[in-house]
Design an enzyme around this catalytic site. Structure first.
Site, PDB file in Angstrom:
ATOM      1  CG  LEU A 120      -2.109  -0.908   1.261  1.00 49.51           C
ATOM      2  CD1 LEU A 120      -2.738  -0.918   2.641  1.00 49.51           C
ATOM      3  CD2 LEU A 120      -3.146  -0.497   0.218  1.00 49.51           C
ATOM      4  CG  ASP A 121      -0.381   5.092  -1.552  1.00 49.75           C
ATOM      5  OD1 ASP A 121      -0.465   5.897  -0.612  1.00 49.75           O
ATOM      6  OD2 ASP A 121      -1.339   4.813  -2.284  1.00 49.75           O
ATOM      7  CE1 TYR A 122       5.765   6.804   5.126  1.00 47.58           C
ATOM      8  CE2 TYR A 122       5.142   9.039   4.511  1.00 47.58           C
ATOM      9  CZ  TYR A 122       5.775   8.173   5.379  1.00 47.58           C
ATOM     10  OH  TYR A 122       6.407   8.662   6.494  1.00 47.58           O
ATOM     11  CB  SER A 124      -3.038   3.828   0.953  1.00 46.99           C
ATOM     12  OG  SER A 124      -3.231   4.668  -0.164  1.00 46.99           O
TER      13      SER A 124
END
Length: 257
Positions: A120-122, A124
């Site tokens: 998951l991106d930073y 999210s």
């Protein structure tokens, strides 16, 4: 040094219990199949005292001594799989040279060989699956199986149902291809924002943010709540739970194991 087998060692390849060396390494917790293949080609693996660098070599882990970097490996038949709730501002990695928070800061050192299946991106939040089962990880992340993922997204602005219908029926063309949603439903909305539930199979980087950004509704918050049959449930941010054997079986079935 080239791949070499003595006549006695070669005979194990014909054993009924012989399996591919990279699969043995994955079962022992050394990572995905690709990672295990890299370990082999780097010349770090010995079988019965002989260096093996050729992919596809078959071994009998029950009767042969297999070493990685000089240490004998042991196949773990009792794998662990975790459902972790990643908060914002945590990297989907196990280590960070800059000292930022990572998944390792959440799980600690209890599970030495556990690694994450996907990211998951930073900014999210939500469900990340982790395991020490290399074969399961390989299947979950492989595009061939396209495991469905469910998100709750908070969007800037008020969208209409026609936007959801378009994203399901037509999709949006992004720089890396055409993307459509499997499901899109408005959960709540006001003049300033809309909360939607979306389901899609694509695992491309920042796909939900890019998708809604492309139609003019930037994502303010994104939470992943489900991967395949596995739900985040009531796991609090920054915590995790161990999946039950029933859950693991359902995940394995989903990805063809």
């Amino acid at each position: 040094m080239p791949h070499s087998y003595s006549r006695a060692t070669k005979a194990h390849e014909d054993s009924a219990h012989a399996i591919r060396l990279q699969k043995v390494l994955a079962q022992a917790g050394f990572g995905s199949r690709r990672k295990c293949e890299q370990i082999i080609t780097e010349g770090r693996v010995e079988v019965d005292g002989e260096l093996v660098t050729e992919l596809g070599s078959r071994v009998d882990p029950g009767s042969q001594k297999i070493r990685v970097d000089g240490s004998r490996i042991h196949i773990n038949n009792r794998h662990v799989t975790l459902a972790l709730n990643k908060p914002k501002k945590v990297l989907s990695t196990m280590d960070d040279p800059k000292g930022r928070f990572t998944l390792r800061d959440i799980i600690g050192d209890k599970y030495e060989r556990v690694f994450h299946m996907g990211r998951l991106d930073y900014d999210s939040e939500g469900l990340i699956l982790m395991t020490d089962d290399g074969e399961l990880s390989q299947h979950v992340m492989h595009p061939k199986y396209e495991v469905a993922k469910t998100y709750i997204a908070t969007l800037e602005g008020k969208i209409g149902g026609n936007v959801c219908r378009r994203l399901v029926t037509q999709g949006v063309h992004l720089d890396d291809g055409q993307i459509t949603l499997d499901h899109c439903a408005i959960i709540d909305q006001s003049r300033e924002h809309t909360i939607v539930k979306v389901v899609l199979h694509s695992g491309k980087n920042r796909i939900v943010r890019r998708l809604f950004g492309a139609v003019g509704f930037p994502v303010k918050r994104l939470v992943r709540t489900q991967i395949g049959p596995i739900k985040l449930g009531d796991v609090k941010p920054g915590a995790y739970r161990v999946l039950s054997s029933v859950e693991v079986k359902s995940l394995e079935k989903e990805v063809g194991l």
